[in-house]
Scaffold this motif. Structure first.
Motif, PDB file in Angstrom:
ATOM      1  N   PRO A 167      90.383  87.785  79.568  1.00  0.00           N
ATOM      2  CA  PRO A 167      90.667  87.011  78.364  1.00  0.00           C
ATOM      3  C   PRO A 167      89.387  86.888  77.537  1.00  0.00           C
ATOM      4  O   PRO A 167      88.314  86.714  78.092  1.00  0.00           O
ATOM      5  CB  PRO A 167      91.077  85.638  78.900  1.00  0.00           C
ATOM      6  CG  PRO A 167      91.236  85.776  80.371  1.00  0.00           C
ATOM      7  CD  PRO A 167      90.567  87.027  80.808  1.00  0.00           C
ATOM      8  N   GLY A 168      89.524  86.999  76.244  1.00  0.00           N
ATOM      9  CA  GLY A 168      88.342  86.858  75.400  1.00  0.00           C
ATOM     10  C   GLY A 168      87.671  88.180  75.095  1.00  0.00           C
ATOM     11  O   GLY A 168      86.891  88.286  74.172  1.00  0.00           O
ATOM     12  N   HIS A 169      87.984  89.215  75.878  1.00  0.00           N
ATOM     13  CA  HIS A 169      87.438  90.531  75.547  1.00  0.00           C
ATOM     14  C   HIS A 169      88.332  91.197  74.516  1.00  0.00           C
ATOM     15  O   HIS A 169      89.553  91.053  74.560  1.00  0.00           O
ATOM     16  CB  HIS A 169      87.385  91.433  76.785  1.00  0.00           C
ATOM     17  CG  HIS A 169      86.222  91.135  77.678  1.00  0.00           C
ATOM     18  ND1 HIS A 169      86.348  91.045  79.053  1.00  0.00           N
ATOM     19  CD2 HIS A 169      84.924  90.894  77.407  1.00  0.00           C
ATOM     20  CE1 HIS A 169      85.160  90.783  79.581  1.00  0.00           C
ATOM     21  NE2 HIS A 169      84.281  90.674  78.611  1.00  0.00           N
ATOM     22  N   PRO A 170      87.740  91.966  73.605  1.00  0.00           N
ATOM     23  CA  PRO A 170      88.584  92.697  72.659  1.00  0.00           C
ATOM     24  C   PRO A 170      89.449  93.728  73.379  1.00  0.00           C
ATOM     25  O   PRO A 170      89.134  94.151  74.489  1.00  0.00           O
ATOM     26  CB  PRO A 170      87.588  93.413  71.741  1.00  0.00           C
ATOM     27  CG  PRO A 170      86.232  93.020  72.163  1.00  0.00           C
ATOM     28  CD  PRO A 170      86.311  92.228  73.426  1.00  0.00           C
ATOM     29  N   LEU A 171      90.544  94.116  72.707  1.00  0.00           N
ATOM     30  CA  LEU A 171      91.335  95.246  73.191  1.00  0.00           C
ATOM     31  C   LEU A 171      90.632  96.513  72.769  1.00  0.00           C
ATOM     32  O   LEU A 171      90.166  96.619  71.633  1.00  0.00           O
ATOM     33  CB  LEU A 171      92.704  95.250  72.533  1.00  0.00           C
ATOM     34  CG  LEU A 171      93.731  94.231  72.983  1.00  0.00           C
ATOM     35  CD1 LEU A 171      94.985  94.435  72.151  1.00  0.00           C
ATOM     36  CD2 LEU A 171      94.045  94.408  74.469  1.00  0.00           C
ATOM     37  N   VAL A 172      90.564  97.491  73.669  1.00  0.00           N
ATOM     38  CA  VAL A 172      89.946  98.768  73.320  1.00  0.00           C
ATOM     39  C   VAL A 172      91.068  99.788  73.093  1.00  0.00           C
ATOM     40  O   VAL A 172      91.866 100.043  73.997  1.00  0.00           O
ATOM     41  CB  VAL A 172      88.965  99.224  74.416  1.00  0.00           C
ATOM     42  CG1 VAL A 172      88.353 100.566  74.064  1.00  0.00           C
ATOM     43  CG2 VAL A 172      87.864  98.178  74.591  1.00  0.00           C
ATOM     44  N   VAL A 173      91.122 100.300  71.859  1.00  0.00           N
ATOM     45  CA  VAL A 173      92.224 101.158  71.426  1.00  0.00           C
ATOM     46  C   VAL A 173      91.682 102.527  71.040  1.00  0.00           C
ATOM     47  O   VAL A 173      90.595 102.620  70.473  1.00  0.00           O
ATOM     48  CB  VAL A 173      92.918 100.527  70.195  1.00  0.00           C
ATOM     49  CG1 VAL A 173      94.083 101.378  69.728  1.00  0.00           C
ATOM     50  CG2 VAL A 173      93.398  99.130  70.514  1.00  0.00           C
ATOM     51  N   GLY A 174      92.449 103.582  71.349  1.00  0.00           N
ATOM     52  CA  GLY A 174      92.031 104.934  70.955  1.00  0.00           C
ATOM     53  C   GLY A 174      93.087 105.619  70.114  1.00  0.00           C
ATOM     54  O   GLY A 174      94.279 105.338  70.244  1.00  0.00           O
ATOM     55  N   GLY A 175      92.630 106.502  69.228  1.00  0.00           N
ATOM     56  CA  GLY A 175      93.555 107.287  68.412  1.00  0.00           C
ATOM     57  C   GLY A 175      92.912 108.621  68.073  1.00  0.00           C
ATOM     58  O   GLY A 175      91.825 108.919  68.554  1.00  0.00           O
ATOM     59  N   GLY A 176      93.588 109.416  67.262  1.00  0.00           N
ATOM     60  CA  GLY A 176      93.015 110.707  66.863  1.00  0.00           C
ATOM     61  C   GLY A 176      93.513 111.832  67.753  1.00  0.00           C
ATOM     62  O   GLY A 176      94.306 111.612  68.677  1.00  0.00           O
ATOM     63  N   PRO A 177      93.057 113.067  67.502  1.00  0.00           N
ATOM     64  CA  PRO A 177      93.595 114.220  68.233  1.00  0.00           C
ATOM     65  C   PRO A 177      93.374 114.167  69.737  1.00  0.00           C
ATOM     66  O   PRO A 177      94.134 114.765  70.491  1.00  0.00           O
ATOM     67  CB  PRO A 177      92.851 115.419  67.615  1.00  0.00           C
ATOM     68  CG  PRO A 177      91.673 114.848  66.907  1.00  0.00           C
ATOM     69  CD  PRO A 177      92.063 113.460  66.491  1.00  0.00           C
ATOM     70  N   GLY A 178      92.362 113.436  70.184  1.00  0.00           N
ATOM     71  CA  GLY A 178      92.094 113.329  71.619  1.00  0.00           C
ATOM     72  C   GLY A 178      93.243 112.698  72.385  1.00  0.00           C
ATOM     73  O   GLY A 178      93.376 112.909  73.592  1.00  0.00           O
ATOM     74  N   VAL A 179      94.118 111.936  71.713  1.00  0.00           N
ATOM     75  CA  VAL A 179      95.233 111.331  72.435  1.00  0.00           C
ATOM     76  C   VAL A 179      96.329 112.354  72.747  1.00  0.00           C
ATOM     77  O   VAL A 179      97.322 112.017  73.380  1.00  0.00           O
ATOM     78  CB  VAL A 179      95.841 110.108  71.702  1.00  0.00           C
ATOM     79  CG1 VAL A 179      94.823 109.001  71.581  1.00  0.00           C
ATOM     80  CG2 VAL A 179      96.391 110.489  70.357  1.00  0.00           C
ATOM     81  N   ALA A 180      96.137 113.596  72.326  1.00  0.00           N
ATOM     82  CA  ALA A 180      97.039 114.657  72.783  1.00  0.00           C
ATOM     83  C   ALA A 180      97.020 114.704  74.307  1.00  0.00           C
ATOM     84  O   ALA A 180      98.014 114.995  74.946  1.00  0.00           O
ATOM     85  CB  ALA A 180      96.622 116.006  72.204  1.00  0.00           C
ATOM     86  N   ASN A 181      95.865 114.446  74.894  1.00  0.00           N
ATOM     87  CA  ASN A 181      95.773 114.175  76.330  1.00  0.00           C
ATOM     88  C   ASN A 181      94.666 113.162  76.578  1.00  0.00           C
ATOM     89  O   ASN A 181      93.519 113.522  76.831  1.00  0.00           O
ATOM     90  CB  ASN A 181      95.481 115.432  77.139  1.00  0.00           C
ATOM     91  CG  ASN A 181      95.302 115.077  78.626  1.00  0.00           C
ATOM     92  OD1 ASN A 181      95.827 114.059  79.082  1.00  0.00           O
ATOM     93  ND2 ASN A 181      94.548 115.878  79.350  1.00  0.00           N
ATOM     94  N   PRO A 182      95.004 111.887  76.528  1.00  0.00           N
ATOM     95  CA  PRO A 182      93.955 110.860  76.683  1.00  0.00           C
ATOM     96  C   PRO A 182      93.706 110.504  78.136  1.00  0.00           C
ATOM     97  O   PRO A 182      92.917 109.606  78.424  1.00  0.00           O
ATOM     98  CB  PRO A 182      94.567 109.667  75.941  1.00  0.00           C
ATOM     99  CG  PRO A 182      96.047 109.800  76.170  1.00  0.00           C
ATOM    100  CD  PRO A 182      96.326 111.287  76.258  1.00  0.00           C
ATOM    101  N   GLU A 183      94.378 111.192  79.080  1.00  0.00           N
ATOM    102  CA  GLU A 183      94.342 110.739  80.472  1.00  0.00           C
ATOM    103  C   GLU A 183      92.936 110.619  81.071  1.00  0.00           C
ATOM    104  O   GLU A 183      92.670 109.648  81.768  1.00  0.00           O
ATOM    105  CB  GLU A 183      95.241 111.626  81.344  1.00  0.00           C
ATOM    106  CG  GLU A 183      96.728 111.445  81.014  1.00  0.00           C
ATOM    107  CD  GLU A 183      97.191 109.990  81.112  1.00  0.00           C
ATOM    108  OE1 GLU A 183      97.371 109.360  80.038  1.00  0.00           O
ATOM    109  OE2 GLU A 183      97.323 109.475  82.228  1.00  0.00           O
TER     110      GLU A 183
END
Lengths: 626, 221
Positions: free
Chosen positions: A137-153
């Motif tokens: 709690p209190g930490h920001p959410l870390v979000v990703g986007g862009g072409p790398g999410v084609a395989n973000p695993e």
């Protein structure tokens, strides 16, 4: 405004203008009046990140909405990083100079695999736990986007969620939700927040999926571990770019950045269907902007930025249905104001060259083409759709128009490649050089051959293929080098070891997160820059974690294999990619779907969208008729 | 029509280098809609000329640029439109029409004035003493990095035209600043062996005419 960034600090670093945050058109929104706070991070140096059109689009799209704000941050240069660590100063956003931990959402764009260690370095500089499971709690959410999410695993354990596809609408939706959750008092309950995010279309929460493995190490299944979570997450797609937000007041950097010009996005997507190309697959379908919309945007962009160049941006601008009309109209309209038009990527044909010649007031010293492969056979395998005749007609046009330097891009290590394909590269370069000497007598033409190494990527027809081992790639580079010696010929190549690490990460699974962390701990960061790339960090990281990089890069994958990204849906169906794989083996070309013949990739029916062309194939000036 | 623009560069804008300012002005002028004349030739560029470069991190109350317009605009209108395109820290102080044949800024400016205000307490008496002894010397060698990176010793004394506590305890300097050679204010502080941190501001640029120092805006009246 916080006081993290002092004059004293700025005096000690090179290029302090990277950290000011007061560039023209930078948006400084009131922190308290706008409850949802996000910082967008491009995990590379300022000069690279500020050249990214996606940042400009999302910055504007969020900041024009009430109740939310989006600030920027970049990887600090090594001199700044040393100072931050020495003085214990957390990494900060540019606009308000606040620590990243002050924000509700910390968003990274995943542009290339070699930025993953930089992402960890930034999380560390911000004082955030690297693993999503360790944030509370209190930490920001870390979000990703862009072409790398084609395989973000491979980076999934570091992220709370990912956004698949176009972000113009999805990101404001996320921040509106965050604003509501804060107001309702839910913001500190991470599981609840993530459950609500997972209900938004296009958002993928990796911790809600369990991955199981077969005894041979391949993925057995990726399944939701919670009720109400979709088995597959489908990417977001804007059906109509004319109706979509586009920034006409982008930030004008003080520093000279890599792409230091207006980027006018003429369309999104590409219909060529080159079988190695991930962008061509994941940005489908092609959506063109209307000519009148583009002319209006160009006028506002010139007025609000003062830039001296308008670049017509897309994956393949020469394909835009009304490219000639657009380019000529813009060139004529702004000539008096000292603004020129440029075409960043030329198709390998005479039409492109004549168009460039007609509109480019500022004559670049060289013209670049990407035949990608050296023989007709191999160009057919990759579905490049370019003949040697096309290439030689284009270069002849260029020499006749006064260009003396030609650059050619090729890929080494493509599936089925043999020695004759490599020698074909050298032969082609020599023929072009000879042509230049005949067509431009008395001049000294040069031909530069630049080769990268093929990296098999998810969502392509070649996603099953092994990558050549580093030693073989190096031998191929050496072979080419020995055949490209002599006056007028130049040869450059990429470090094959970088391509190898890219290949490991591009089709990797979640277990690789441990190796990325280990490489970062050994000092890996800013690896897109050859001077900072350290292969030894990766060798030791694989050894320490017991992960075999060859399993990911060099293994021939079975057609029935479950891939780590199979629970994600970018619209392109696996059956189509398999069909394309077989056609590649047979050397059969697949037509561009602009021709009107559907190739059956699945995107339009799957995503409920259509190809949007402005003018259609008939309006397109055929090559040679400009 | 040729215009001379005087502007100030203060606060964080001091962290923009000379090349960054050049780029900044080209874009600000285009945003302001000024009909800037373009050079002819293969790669046309706007007709702009600047005064001597200001070192990174130093603020200034007197920077100059000359710009040629392809059409006549009232100086007041230029000032207004241009100011609207500047971020905080950059302010237009003066816009003046100058003759087409007036010599370039870099050809006339040979002197720069600086003021150092201290960020910590200073002993004015001691500083005054150091200033007096520096001015009494006939040679003041200072080492600065040469083009090859190796330190090179240079006598700055001839280039120090005035040095005084004015108003005390601020230190005012009048230094040579020309293509033939420029003295940097930090070099004077080094020669004074004075290590109190200070904030340096360029307060004026001048063309020496005998005993007089004329500002660029005073040259064409």
């Amino acid at each position: 405004m916080s006081h993290l960034v002092t004059d004293e600090l700025l005096k000690q670093v090179s290029k302090p203008a990277r950290y000011l945050g007061t560039e023209w058109n930078a948006v400084h929104k009131d922190w308290d009046e706008n409850p949802a706070h996000m910082v967008f991070i491009y995990p590379d140096l300022y000069e690279v990140g500020m050249s990214h059109l996606g940042l400009a689009i999302l910055y504007g799209a969020v900041n024009e909405q009430p109740g939310m704000l989006l600030e920027r941050a970049f990887a600090p240069a090594p001199d700044m990083e040393d100072l931050l660590r020495e003085k214990g100063i957390p990494l900060f956003s540019l606009e308000s100079h606040r620590p990243l931990t002050d924000f509700d959402v910390v968003g990274f764009t995943l542009q290339y695999e070699m930025s993953y260690t930089t992402i960890l370095n930034i999380l560390d500089l911000a004082g955030l736990p690297l693993l999503a499971a360790e944030r509370g709690p209190g930490h920001p959410l870390v979000v990703g986007g862009g072409p790398g999410v084609a395989n973000p695993e491979p980076v999934a354990p570091f992220f709370d969620c990912f956004l698949l596809g176009d972000g113009e609408e999805a990101l404001p939706e996320l921040l509106a939700l965050m604003g509501r959750l804060k107001k309702e008092g839910w913001a500190h309950d991470r599981r609840e927040v993530l459950a609500r995010i997972a209900a938004l279309p296009g958002f993928y929460v990796p911790s809600f999926y369990d991955v199981t493995y077969n005894t041979d190490g391949t993925v057995a299944a990726v399944v939701p571990n919670r009720d109400g979570i979709p088995a597959r997450v489908t990417k977001r797609v804007l059906p109509d770019l004319d109706a979509a937000y586009f920034p006409t007041r982008p930030i004008v950097p003080f520093l000279e950045v890599i792409h230091d010009r207006i980027m006018l996005e003429v369309m999104r997507g590409c219909t060529h269907g080159c079988r190695f190309c991930q962008a061509g697959a994941i940005y489908r379908p092609v959506r063109e902007r209307d000519l009148a919309v583009l002319l209006g945007q160009a006028e506002e962009l010139v007025r609000h930025t003062g830039h001296e160049e308008i670049s017509l941006t897309s994956l393949s601008t020469a394909d835009y249905s009304r490219v000639e009309e657009l380019a000529r109209t813009l060139a004529a309209a702004y000539e008096d104001r000292g603004v020129s038009v440029s075409l960043p990527s030329l198709r390998v044909d005479a039409f492109s060259v004549r168009l460039a010649e007609a509109v480019q007031r500022v004559r670049k010293s060289s013209l670049t083409f990407a035949p990608e492969a050296g023989s007709q056979r191999l160009r057919d395998v990759i579905n490049k759709g370019v003949t040697e005749d096309d290439i030689l007609t284009a270069t002849a046009e260029a020499f006749q128009a006064g260009w003396q330097a030609i650059k050619l891009y090729f890929m080494l290590g493509l599936p089925t490649e043999g020695e004759e394909d490599l020698l074909g590269i050298a032969g082609l370069a020599r023929r072009i050089l000879h042509q230049g000497r005949e067509l431009a007598p008395g001049k000294k033409p040069t031909v530069t051959v630049s080769v990268s190494s093929f990296v098999p990527k998810a969502w392509t027809a070649f996603q099953w293929e092994p990558q050549d081992v580093v030693k073989v790639l190096q031998e191929k580079q050496q072979l080419l080098r020995s055949h490209l010696k002599g006056p007028g010929l130049r040869f450059s190549w990429h470090d094959a070891r970088v391509s190898f690490i890219e290949a490991v990460l591009a089709r990797g699974d979640r277990r690789l997160a441990a190796a990325i962390m280990a490489a970062w701990r050994r000092g890996a960061r800013l690896e897109g820059w050859s001077e900072y790339f350290r292969y030894d960090c990766w060798e030791e990281a694989f050894e320490e974690t017991g992960l075999d990089p060859a399993f990911y890069a060099h293994r021939q994958r079975q057609e029935g294999e479950v891939f780590p990204w199979d629970h994600l849906d970018f619209g392109v169906v696996k059956g189509f990619l398999l069909r394309e794989r077989h056609r590649a083996r047979a050397g059969e070309l697949t037509a561009d779907c602009r021709s009107g013949r559907c190739t059956g990739c699945g995107v339009c029916p799957d995503l409920g969208v259509d190809l949007r062309l402005k003018g259609g194939p008939v309006d397109r000036a055929p090559a040679g008729e400009v | 029509m040729r215009l001379r623009v005087k502007y100030s560069k203060t606060g964080r804008m001091a962290f923009l280098g000379h090349l960054e300012m050049l780029r900044f002005w080209q874009r600000a002028l285009r945003r302001a809609g000024l009909p800037v004349a373009m050079s002819h030739g293969f790669n046309p560029h706007p007709r702009l000329a600047f005064g001597p470069a200001l070192a990174l991190g130093i603020e200034s109350l007197a920077e100059y640029l000359d710009v040629e317009l392809a059409a006549d605009w009232e100086p007041d209108r230029v000032r207004e439109e241009l100011q609207a395109q500047l971020p905080p820290g950059l302010a237009i102080l003066l816009v003046q029409v100058i003759p087409a044949g007036a010599p370039a800024l870099t050809a006339v400016i040979d002197t720069a004035a600086y003021r150092v205000s201290w960020l910590a307490a200073v002993d004015s008496g001691l500083l005054q003493q150091r200033v007096g002894s520096l001015l009494a010397r006939t040679e003041v060698p200072v080492s600065r990095p040469g083009k090859d990176g190796r330190p090179r010793v240079k006598d700055i004394r001839p280039g120090v035209l005035e040095l005084a506590l004015d108003p005390p305890p601020d230190l005012a300097m009048l230094l040579q600043c020309s293509p033939a050679g420029s003295i940097r204010p930090e070099e004077v502080l080094q020669a004074l062996d004075w290590e109190v941190p200070g904030r340096i501001t360029r307060t004026g640029l001048f063309a020496r005419r005998g005993d007089e120092f004329l500002a660029p805006e005073e040259l064409n009246s």
